[in-house]
Write a protein that holds these residues in place. Structure first.
Motif, PDB file in Angstrom:
ATOM      1  N   VAL A 129       0.892  -1.152   0.000  1.00 51.52           N
ATOM      2  CA  VAL A 129       0.000   0.000   0.000  1.00 51.52           C
ATOM      3  C   VAL A 129       0.934   1.207   0.000  1.00 51.52           C
ATOM      4  O   VAL A 129       2.126   1.061   0.293  1.00 51.52           O
ATOM      5  CB  VAL A 129      -0.944   0.021   1.237  1.00 51.52           C
ATOM      6  N   PRO A 130       0.450   2.416  -0.321  1.00 50.59           N
ATOM      7  CA  PRO A 130       1.367   3.560  -0.459  1.00 50.59           C
ATOM      8  C   PRO A 130       2.382   3.745   0.670  1.00 50.59           C
ATOM      9  O   PRO A 130       3.541   4.043   0.394  1.00 50.59           O
ATOM     10  CB  PRO A 130       0.397   4.747  -0.570  1.00 50.59           C
ATOM     11  N   PRO A 131       2.017   3.556   1.959  1.00 48.74           N
ATOM     12  CA  PRO A 131       3.040   3.775   2.996  1.00 48.74           C
ATOM     13  C   PRO A 131       3.901   2.546   3.307  1.00 48.74           C
ATOM     14  O   PRO A 131       4.807   2.640   4.132  1.00 48.74           O
ATOM     15  CB  PRO A 131       2.225   4.158   4.243  1.00 48.74           C
ATOM     16  N   LEU A 132       3.648   1.392   2.705  1.00 48.44           N
ATOM     17  CA  LEU A 132       4.246   0.149   3.185  1.00 48.44           C
ATOM     18  C   LEU A 132       4.881  -0.657   2.054  1.00 48.44           C
ATOM     19  O   LEU A 132       4.251  -0.896   1.021  1.00 48.44           O
ATOM     20  CB  LEU A 132       3.180  -0.708   3.884  1.00 48.44           C
ATOM     21  N   ARG A 190       6.695   4.217   5.115  1.00 52.20           N
ATOM     22  CA  ARG A 190       7.024   5.521   4.535  1.00 52.20           C
ATOM     23  C   ARG A 190       6.405   6.646   5.355  1.00 52.20           C
ATOM     24  O   ARG A 190       5.297   6.521   5.877  1.00 52.20           O
ATOM     25  CB  ARG A 190       6.508   5.572   3.095  1.00 52.20           C
ATOM     26  N   GLY A 191       7.143   7.765   5.455  1.00 54.24           N
ATOM     27  CA  GLY A 191       6.613   8.934   6.134  1.00 54.24           C
ATOM     28  C   GLY A 191       7.507   9.424   7.253  1.00 54.24           C
ATOM     29  O   GLY A 191       8.699   9.104   7.309  1.00 54.24           O
ATOM     30  N   GLU A 223      16.633   1.243  -5.749  1.00 52.01           N
ATOM     31  CA  GLU A 223      17.690   0.612  -6.529  1.00 52.01           C
ATOM     32  C   GLU A 223      18.686   1.687  -6.896  1.00 52.01           C
ATOM     33  O   GLU A 223      18.473   2.870  -6.672  1.00 52.01           O
ATOM     34  CB  GLU A 223      17.119  -0.038  -7.793  1.00 52.01           C
ATOM     35  N   ALA A 224      19.806   1.285  -7.479  1.00 48.37           N
ATOM     36  CA  ALA A 224      20.829   2.245  -7.880  1.00 48.37           C
ATOM     37  C   ALA A 224      20.224   3.249  -8.851  1.00 48.37           C
ATOM     38  O   ALA A 224      19.665   2.882  -9.880  1.00 48.37           O
ATOM     39  CB  ALA A 224      21.998   1.515  -8.526  1.00 48.37           C
ATOM     40  N   GLY A 225      20.328   4.544  -8.505  1.00 49.30           N
ATOM     41  CA  GLY A 225      19.786   5.574  -9.368  1.00 49.30           C
ATOM     42  C   GLY A 225      18.325   5.876  -9.154  1.00 49.30           C
ATOM     43  O   GLY A 225      17.790   6.811  -9.745  1.00 49.30           O
ATOM     44  N   GLY A 226      17.636   5.103  -8.341  1.00 52.64           N
ATOM     45  CA  GLY A 226      16.216   5.336  -8.086  1.00 52.64           C
ATOM     46  C   GLY A 226      16.002   6.531  -7.175  1.00 52.64           C
ATOM     47  O   GLY A 226      16.908   6.971  -6.466  1.00 52.64           O
ATOM     48  N   ALA A 227      14.789   7.059  -7.175  1.00 50.80           N
ATOM     49  CA  ALA A 227      14.471   8.216  -6.350  1.00 50.80           C
ATOM     50  C   ALA A 227      14.446   7.836  -4.878  1.00 50.80           C
ATOM     51  O   ALA A 227      13.924   6.783  -4.498  1.00 50.80           O
ATOM     52  CB  ALA A 227      13.119   8.789  -6.770  1.00 50.80           C
ATOM     53  N   GLN A 228      15.008   8.679  -4.043  1.00 51.78           N
ATOM     54  CA  GLN A 228      15.004   8.440  -2.602  1.00 51.78           C
ATOM     55  C   GLN A 228      13.595   8.597  -2.041  1.00 51.78           C
ATOM     56  O   GLN A 228      12.776   9.341  -2.574  1.00 51.78           O
ATOM     57  CB  GLN A 228      15.935   9.420  -1.896  1.00 51.78           C
ATOM     58  N   PHE A 229      13.338   7.886  -0.952  1.00 52.05           N
ATOM     59  CA  PHE A 229      12.086   8.067  -0.222  1.00 52.05           C
ATOM     60  C   PHE A 229      12.389   8.039   1.261  1.00 52.05           C
ATOM     61  O   PHE A 229      13.301   7.346   1.717  1.00 52.05           O
ATOM     62  CB  PHE A 229      11.051   6.999  -0.601  1.00 52.05           C
ATOM     63  N   SER A 230      11.630   8.808   2.023  1.00 53.54           N
ATOM     64  CA  SER A 230      11.817   8.898   3.472  1.00 53.54           C
ATOM     65  C   SER A 230      10.956   7.840   4.140  1.00 53.54           C
ATOM     66  O   SER A 230       9.747   7.754   3.879  1.00 53.54           O
ATOM     67  CB  SER A 230      11.422  10.293   3.954  1.00 53.54           C
TER      68      SER A 230
END
Length: 356
Positions: A30-33, A48-49, A71-78
């Motif tokens: 799901v979006p946060p998990l 996530r969050g 993955e390498a080059g992928g966008a970071q997420f908090s």
């Protein structure tokens, strides 16, 4: 996602391959998990969050908030991350945690902290089987501190470093922590500011007759260790320092690998051990520990040592078998106990024991 059953998610995680290099494979549920898998094979649960808060001290040690990449080059997420070991049965544990988080409403508005708090007891049970407790961690740090000093002494001599590594016996259950000829050392750690230690039996304080016929010379090495946010050493850092020492020896990487194998067996009777190459980045092992007092090496054979003896129990109903107790060692027992400098005493013991 709420309609996905445990077996379906478990089968999906089985197909989550172990990537190569500095990447991770993720399944967003799901979006946060999300559940991820790293190159070391570890399973990761991402929430996530904003940073979430744990009540359990054990879970708190394993919970890490930061910036992550899929993955390498992928966008970071908090996100908040919990790492589970690579053993295949932890795929089932990760699936259970994920399903319970979804059932607790992690995907609803403002539901992240509440869902986590509801599922935290399950997370704690999972972690308890996957990592060492803090008491075992500081016990291992204490023993490795002694081992590192012995290896530093061995480095200045031409003998095999394997002999010095073999002085350490504490990775095996039911033996002295260190044996150097007829000399033995029991290492004790405490989080107190005084040398207050738990003993599991009288045998830990009783010198024994050696195969040579000589009586054992027994020492207690006392460390006080407390968590610190600014100074001290972590378990991974002290393991790395010993790997570096061993890697410079003639035996090279083989000796370092043998050391890491022995470290991984330490304390594993209570759950999983510390596998350095895959766990050095775990939040649970990122705590720094600093000394609460200068380490002390006590000589048990000193007549001034006021300790419980087996013969004291003869006229009582107390049985020595199964007896556990606490000892509070004073700062100073006698003029030369504890020894003035424990590092120099180790050097003297090695020379006296004629084991080099």
């Amino acid at each position: 996602m709420s309609e996905i059953h445990f077996e379906a998610l478990r089968a999906d995680l089985d197909q989550l391959s172990v990537p190569r290099g500095e990447v991770r494979h993720l399944r967003w549920l799901v979006p946060p998990l999300a559940i991820g898998r790293t190159a070391s094979g570890d399973f990761e649960v991402f929430i996530r969050g904003a940073e979430i808060h744990a009540v359990s001290p054990l879970v708190k040690r394993h919970l890490q908030h930061g910036e992550w990449r899929p993955e390498a080059g992928g966008a970071q997420f908090s996100a908040n991350r919990i790492v589970l070991p690579s053993a295949q049965h932890f795929a089932s544990v990760a699936a259970l945690i994920a399903i319970e988080l979804v059932r607790s409403g992690i995907a609803t508005s403002g539901g992240i902290q509440k869902a986590f708090s509801d599922v935290e007891p399950i997370i704690e049970m999972a972690i308890r089987r996957g990592a060492l407790s803090e008491n075992i961690v500081i016990g291992l740090i204490g023993e490795l501190s002694v081992l590192r000093q012995l290896l530093l002494l061995g480095k200045s001599r031409s003998n095999s470093m394997l002999r010095y590594l073999n002085f350490w016996q504490g990775w095996q259950e039911g033996t002295r922590d260190f044996r150097i000829g007829d000399h033995s050392i029991e290492v004790k750690t405490t989080r107190s500011e005084s040398a207050i230690h738990q003993f599991s039996g009288l045998h830990q304080l009783e010198p024994m007759q050696q195969p040579s016929g000589a009586m054992e010379h027994l020492y207690i090495m006392s460390f006080g260790l407390a968590a610190s946010s600014v100074m001290g050493e972590t378990l991974p850092s002290i393991v790395n320092s010993i790997v570096t020492l061993l890697s410079t020896a003639a035996e090279g990487s083989d000796l370092a690998n043998e050391f890491l194998r022995r470290v991984s067996l330490y304390g594993c009777q209570s759950g999983g051990g510390y596998a350095h190459q895959t766990m050095l980045g775990w939040a649970a092992y990122g705590t720094r520990y600093t000394h609460t007092y200068i380490p002390r090496l006590y000589r048990i054979e000193d007549p001034a040592m006021r300790l419980l003896r087996r013969d004291m129990l003869d006229d009582t109903f107390v049985q020595a078998k199964g007896l556990s107790f606490t000892v509070h060692f004073p700062d100073q027992v006698s003029a030369f106990n504890p020894v003035p400098k424990w590092e120099s005493e180790l050097d003297r013991v090695i020379k006296f024991s004629d084991v080099i």
